[in-house]
Design an enzyme around this catalytic site. Structure first.
Site, PDB file in Angstrom:
ATOM      1  N   TYR A 145       0.860  -1.182   0.000  1.00 54.88           N
ATOM      2  CA  TYR A 145       0.000   0.000   0.000  1.00 54.88           C
ATOM      3  C   TYR A 145       0.892   1.227   0.000  1.00 54.88           C
ATOM      4  CZ  TYR A 145      -3.391   3.493   1.620  1.00 54.88           C
ATOM      5  OH  TYR A 145      -4.195   4.608   1.735  1.00 54.88           O
ATOM      6  N   ASP A 240       9.325   2.907  -0.429  1.00 56.75           N
ATOM      7  CA  ASP A 240       8.298   3.466   0.430  1.00 56.75           C
ATOM      8  C   ASP A 240       8.602   2.983   1.846  1.00 56.75           C
ATOM      9  OD1 ASP A 240       6.117   4.078   1.937  1.00 56.75           O
ATOM     10  OD2 ASP A 240       4.625   3.477   0.440  1.00 56.75           O
ATOM     11  N   LYS A 268       4.612   8.592   8.986  1.00 58.39           N
ATOM     12  CA  LYS A 268       4.323   7.898  10.257  1.00 58.39           C
ATOM     13  C   LYS A 268       5.280   8.256  11.399  1.00 58.39           C
ATOM     14  CE  LYS A 268       1.510   4.497   8.056  1.00 58.39           C
ATOM     15  NZ  LYS A 268       0.351   3.785   8.373  1.00 58.39           N
TER      16      LYS A 268
END
Ligand code: PMP
Length: 432
Positions: A145, A240, A268
């Protein structure tokens, strides 16, 4: 466990907020459709809901909360930042300081740019890769994702040499045709895709350690092979690291595994619990970005003092001795305990773990790619999730997510979680 206040708030939320939640992953649709729990206070490893119930939290807000909730050093940094004004629209000294901290931790970030979310960070790396290479296509890996921008909401075609199809309504066929999706841990499929589309490929985008169909590590040599094949084709490798950076070591998965991408997207943990994203990479590539180069990217909130201060404070906490050793120790304890539970019962289950991040899949076979993870049984997971919640263990309501341990967790929390899992497995065994 009584959760009447949560139920009533959820009913209200559904009248005003689409689906009652502000991110679909928070809905309980995949675990029986009940009311999500409305939390009121987070403190260290614990959550307290609006009904006064206490939970041990293993969700970690889907990754960012590695220090535990309301860590005093981060709270103080945010408070101080707020006292000085929350948003300037000018550069600040803090941004320089944070850029240097990130570069020291992840040396491949020769130049960085701060944004506001992981989605923005990944979206921009793709734009920059296209600007730099003058090519259009993107190769990514099934089940990874990368946020909710159009280009990464594209599902696999029928094989490595077929173009993707939209994975969300509103993503056009034209966009999907720019994306090729291949299986993780399968260098041959990547080679096939690059062989077919190589001259058009701007970048290969990958989570170097997957966090989005559970925790799945790359097999030996896989990341090196991605670099080799991608560079041979004249394309860029983008990592990522929105989930992985600072999760397993002080730095990126790239530092842990000693493989270097051309560009990296972050988010994050680096925001210490406030909204943030960042991207960076080699200087000549990053100089494609405005105001130096032709690739445009901007942000009113980017580099805001509160997020940057929280990020600096979070990294300062993570620099302390013994942090990742503690996450490893607690992670191993949790894995060992859950493995004993699995061995005591007849339910099909397998565990993937790296340091303080772990996934319990309800499938007997090893999980090395998305198809393996997808075999995890929905009904068993749903029962397990709800039985754990009723015993005060807060997990993500999705079979694809990890349990995240924080530095605020202690041995006693791990033992409680294992005890709850033992009870849940016993109950489920009686029901199936
Ligand atoms: N990349 C990865 C690997 C992620 O896990 C996520 C979020 N789960 C994103 C990108 C998107 O980040 P955000 O939700 O901050 O937009």
């Amino acid at each position: 466990m009584k959760r009447t206040q949560s139920e009533s708030l959820y009913k209200d939320a559904c009248c005003h907020i689409v689906g009652g939640v502000n991110s679909p992953s928070r809905s309980f649709k995949a675990v029986g459709g009940g009311s999500p729990v409305f939390m009121e206070k987070g403190e260290g490893a614990y959550f307290y809901d609006v009904d006064g119930n206490k939970y041990i939290d293993f969700l970690g807000a889907y990754g960012p909360i590695i220090t535990g909730h309301a860590h005093p050093h981060i709270t103080e940094a945010i408070t101080n930042a707020a006292h000085n004004g929350t948003l300037y629209g000018t550069p600040t000294r803090l941004e320089n300081q944070f850029a240097v901290l990130l570069k020291e931790a992840i040396p491949s970030l020769e130049k960085v740019r701060f944004v506001n979310s992981g989605t923005e960070a990944v979206m921009t790396t793709i734009r920059v890769a296209r600007a730099y290479t003058g090519r259009n296509k993107v190769i990514k890996f099934a089940g990874c994702y990368h946020g909710h921008s159009d280009l990464v909401l594209v599902a696999a075609g029928s094989g490595p040499s077929t173009l993707g199809s939209p994975d969300s309504a509103g993503v056009t066929e034209n966009i999907a045709e720019e994306v090729i999706t291949v299986p993780f841990n399968d260098p041959n499929s990547l080679e096939e895709a690059l062989h077919k589309w190589g001259d058009d490929v701007a970048c290969v985008l990958v989570e170097p350690i997957v966090g989005n169909f559970g925790i799945v590590e790359p097999e030996a040599g896989f990341l090196e092979k991605i670099n080799e094949l991608t560079h041979q084709a004249g394309a860029l490798v983008i990592y990522d690291e929105v989930i992985t950076a600072f999760r397993f070591t002080y730095g990126g998965a790239q530092d842990l595994l000693q493989v270097t991408p051309d560009m990296t997207a972050l988010g994050k943990i680096i925001g210490g619990g406030l909204p943030i994203g960042a991207y960076g990479g080699k200087t000549d590539i990053m100089e494609s970005v405005a105001p130096l180069g032709p690739a445009y990217q901007a942000g009113t909130m980017s580099g805001n003092p509160a997020s940057i201060s929280a990020g600096i404070a979070c990294l300062e906490v993570l620099q302390q001795d013994g942090i990742y050793e503690k996450l490893e120790r607690l992670g191993a304890l949790l894995e060992e305990g859950l493995q004993t539970v699995i061995d005591n019962h007849s339910l099909p289950a397998t565990i993937n773990r790296l340091r303080g991040a772990l996934t319990l899949y309800f499938t007997p076979s090893p999980v090395k790619n998305y198809d393996d993870a997808d075999k995890s049984d929905d009904i068993l997971f749903s029962k397990f999730f709800n039985k754990m919640l009723d015993q005060g263990i807060n997990l993500a309501p999705s079979k694809y997510e990890a349990w995240f341990i924080t530095i605020a967790h202690e041995e006693k929390d791990i033992y409680k979680a294992v005890e709850a899992a033992e009870h849940a497995f016993s109950e489920i065994e009686k029901e199936v």
